[in-house]
Design an enzyme around this catalytic site. Structure first.
Site, PDB file in Angstrom:
ATOM      1  N   GLY A   1       3.409  -2.298  -6.862  1.00 22.26           N
ATOM      2  CA  GLY A   1       3.187  -2.540  -8.278  1.00 22.26           C
ATOM      3  C   GLY A   1       4.401  -2.474  -9.169  1.00 22.26           C
ATOM      4  O   GLY A   1       4.271  -2.652 -10.391  1.00 22.26           O
ATOM      5  N   GLY A   2       5.579  -2.206  -8.602  1.00 26.21           N
ATOM      6  CA  GLY A   2       6.796  -2.191  -9.411  1.00 26.21           C
ATOM      7  C   GLY A   2       6.964  -0.987 -10.309  1.00 26.21           C
ATOM      8  O   GLY A   2       7.788  -0.983 -11.226  1.00 26.21           O
TER       9      GLY A   2
ATOM     10  N   ARG B   1      -4.356  10.300  -7.281  1.00 20.44           N
ATOM     11  CA  ARG B   1      -5.073   9.352  -6.431  1.00 20.44           C
ATOM     12  C   ARG B   1      -6.165   9.996  -5.593  1.00 20.44           C
ATOM     13  O   ARG B   1      -7.254   9.446  -5.440  1.00 20.44           O
ATOM     14  CB  ARG B   1      -4.082   8.619  -5.539  1.00 20.44           C
ATOM     15  CG  ARG B   1      -3.226   7.650  -6.310  1.00 20.44           C
ATOM     16  CD  ARG B   1      -2.108   7.087  -5.478  1.00 20.44           C
ATOM     17  NE  ARG B   1      -1.430   6.016  -6.201  1.00 20.44           N
ATOM     18  CZ  ARG B   1      -0.346   5.410  -5.768  1.00 20.44           C
ATOM     19  NH1 ARG B   1       0.202   5.777  -4.620  1.00 20.44           N
ATOM     20  NH2 ARG B   1       0.213   4.444  -6.471  1.00 20.44           N
TER      21      ARG B   1
ATOM     22  N   ASN C   1       6.088  -4.023   2.510  1.00 13.44           N
ATOM     23  CA  ASN C   1       5.175  -3.520   1.482  1.00 13.44           C
ATOM     24  C   ASN C   1       5.857  -3.358   0.134  1.00 13.44           C
ATOM     25  O   ASN C   1       5.218  -3.464  -0.918  1.00 13.44           O
ATOM     26  CB  ASN C   1       4.611  -2.152   1.904  1.00 13.44           C
ATOM     27  CG  ASN C   1       3.426  -2.278   2.835  1.00 13.44           C
ATOM     28  OD1 ASN C   1       2.734  -3.276   2.835  1.00 13.44           O
ATOM     29  ND2 ASN C   1       3.215  -1.267   3.646  1.00 13.44           N
TER      30      ASN C   1
ATOM     31  N   GLU D   1      14.322  -7.239  10.301  1.00 16.08           N
ATOM     32  CA  GLU D   1      12.996  -7.342   9.696  1.00 16.08           C
ATOM     33  C   GLU D   1      12.059  -8.052  10.663  1.00 16.08           C
ATOM     34  O   GLU D   1      12.361  -9.143  11.156  1.00 16.08           O
ATOM     35  CB  GLU D   1      13.064  -8.094   8.376  1.00 16.08           C
ATOM     36  CG  GLU D   1      11.726  -8.530   7.803  1.00 16.08           C
ATOM     37  CD  GLU D   1      10.766  -7.377   7.554  1.00 16.08           C
ATOM     38  OE1 GLU D   1       9.586  -7.480   7.979  1.00 16.08           O
ATOM     39  OE2 GLU D   1      11.203  -6.365   6.953  1.00 16.08           O
TER      40      GLU D   1
ATOM     41  N   GLU E   1       8.659   5.635   3.550  1.00 16.63           N
ATOM     42  CA  GLU E   1       7.318   5.915   4.060  1.00 16.63           C
ATOM     43  C   GLU E   1       7.295   6.138   5.564  1.00 16.63           C
ATOM     44  O   GLU E   1       6.319   6.680   6.092  1.00 16.63           O
ATOM     45  CB  GLU E   1       6.371   4.765   3.693  1.00 16.63           C
ATOM     46  CG  GLU E   1       4.910   5.079   3.927  1.00 16.63           C
ATOM     47  CD  GLU E   1       3.981   3.917   3.631  1.00 16.63           C
ATOM     48  OE1 GLU E   1       2.768   4.048   3.883  1.00 16.63           O
ATOM     49  OE2 GLU E   1       4.469   2.875   3.147  1.00 16.63           O
TER      50      GLU E   1
END
Length: 505
Positions: free
Chosen positions: A85-86, A331, A80, A72, A469
């Protein structure tokens, strides 16, 4: 041909996030000497500690591979993923089952393909959706707590399938997966900056790493060479915080937008993989989150607060006091319409979003937003109109029209689903909205097994994998809400199976 005797080297002292820092220059063979001296060796090295990195680490370790190392870059683990937002899309989740809701991975993929506007990969989305329950059960078994009875229909989905963590952040997932990974023998290290892949022909055999790196100073730490016997997994997320790179890739990005990402989301590993021949796709598709607020920086509370507004309340333009969009759409649709609100000098005319205060007076989302002044309690339509310079008569008419549509359970203006919409009456919770750069749709192209595709022959590169991502070409133009968590966690299952198959463990 670059190999272990000839590799890329970053210039020292350049700030992370600039393209100059992330596109290295060639070093001579003298920099390495006659051969690399490996400081340590592991079977698998995973770069990144978000959903994809931690799920990969646990699943690879459980598959029988003995030595798994997670690197990391930042001081904190989770990236991120820890600040998201879970929300987690899980077709066939226990709440759906208990309520008799019929859902399936295929239905989720159908919604995702529609949102992708012809650019999504049905095969990749299907492979991910088919592991949704596996990923959900991994979380539950690891101690992750989800909100009891919570199963929400979120933007762009055709059915309620999104569960959510108790605290409304992905940190509930990353914290628990980190504990499990550590307890099962995964080696997790922070402050590890990956400077380069060490190649042998077209095969990744290790990494050049700056150990004890202190963000963002590239002169800190010491260089070590770590060998990877069975492969390297890129789980570094996107590059949305690399503003120079984003501007190069998509000059149309509105400069008035903030970014939701953690500071470390700058994409160096993706660019380094590209310099070694990895194929990247859809890099100019940079998604915005339409739930941003101009009254707070970064990810903030607006995502949580507006999850109420989209379902129960309404959004109006300050230019004319009228609704201008379907608040429940995906979105891209919502962001495009919000960004169209401009004054004559082209400066942002921030729309306002509101819902009934009395329905949520003690809700932590409301309490936090009012406390931090990214939202306001308005006791009348007149007070709201005065604060935001809107004609009060027009604003009242818009609210009355909304209430009429609520009663009829039909929205003839924008075809919004009205199943959760409420009759609106003051006092209101009101916030301003403006999109923020949020998610990179582009990244390293992979096959269905998470193997990174090479640009020279369009075949998988040996020992190089990617999940989450950091990959591209999966969602197309738009990723639906609650699917980032799914993609990262599911990718860990897929890549573990692939690595075992490739190495015949």
């Amino acid at each position: 041909m670059r190999d272990r005797r000839s590799f890329l080297k970053f210039g020292a002292g350049v700030a992370i996030g600039s393209v100059a820092a992330t596109i290295p220059a060639m070093a001579s063979t003298n920099d390495c000497g006659p051969a690399i001296k490996w400081d340590e060796t592991h079977d698998i090295i995973i770069i990144g500690s978000g959903f994809g990195g931690l799920s990969s680490a646990i699943n690879i370790k459980r598959s029988g591979i003995k030595s798994v190392l997670v690197l990391e870059k930042m001081l904190q683990f989770g990236g991120n993923s820890a600040i998201n937002g879970g929300w987690f899309a899980v077709p066939g989740n226990p709440i759906q089952v208990s309520e008799g809701v019929k859902d399936s991975p295929a239905l989720l993929v159908q919604d995702q393909i529609a949102a992708g506007r012809g650019m999504a990969s049905e095969e990749h989305l299907t492979a991910i959706a088919n592991r949704a329950l596996d990923a959900f059960n991994l979380c539950v078994d690891s101690g992750v707590r989800f909100r009891e009875g919570f199963n929400m229909l979120v933007g762009g989905h055709s059915i309620a399938r999104a569960v959510r963590t108790v605290d409304g952040t992905g940190g509930e997932i990353t914290r628990n997966l980190y504990k499990v990974a550590k307890s099962e023998g995964v080696d997790l290290r922070n402050q590890q900056y990956v400077e380069d892949f060490i190649m042998e022909n077209n095969k990744v055999i290790g990494l050049k790493v700056r150990r004890n790196f202190r963000y963002p100073d590239l002169t800190t730490g010491e260089i070590v060479f770590i060998k990877a016997n069975k492969g390297v997994v890129v789980a570094t997320g996107g590059f949305a915080m690399n503003k120079q790179l984003c501007k190069l890739l998509d000059p149309s990005i509105d400069p008035t937008m903030d970014c939701t990402n953690a500071k470390g989301a700058t994409g160096e590993v993706t660019l380094t993989a590209m310099s070694h021949g990895a194929l990247a796709v859809h890099m100019n598709m940079i998604q915005t989150g339409h739930w941003g607020s101009p009254d707070e920086g970064g990810f903030g509370w607006s995502n949580a607060l507006l999850s109420i507004t989209w379902h129960e309340g309404m959004v109006v333009s300050v230019l004319n006091g009228k609704r201008f969009m379907n608040e429940r759409a995906d979105r891209k649709y919502c962001s495009d319409r919000i960004l169209a609100n401009r004054y004559e000098d082209n400066s942002p005319a921030y729309p306002i979003a509101f819902f009934n205060y009395n329905d949520h007076p003690d809700d932590d989302r409301v309490v936090r937003a009012l406390r931090d002044e990214m939202a306001w309690k308005m006791d009348s339509v007149e007070q709201m109109a005065t604060k935001f310079n809107i004609d009060p008569k027009t604003l009242q008419e818009s609210i009355d029209l909304h209430n009429k549509h609520v009663a009829e359970r039909k929205d003839p203006l924008f075809d919004r689903v009205m199943d959760t919409a409420k009759h609106l009456a003051p006092p209101f919770v009101v916030s301003r909205i403006w999109p923020k750069v949020h998610y990179c749709m582009g990244g390293l192209k992979t096959d269905l097994g998470c193997r990174v595709i090479g640009s020279k022959n369009l075949e998988p590169m040996k020992n190089l994998y990617a999940v989450g991502e950091a990959t591209g070409g999966v969602h197309g133009t738009t990723r639906l809400s609650s699917c980032a968590c799914l993609e990262g966690l599911a990718g860990g299952f897929i890549v573990a199976e692939t690595i075992n198959s490739d190495n015949k463990v």
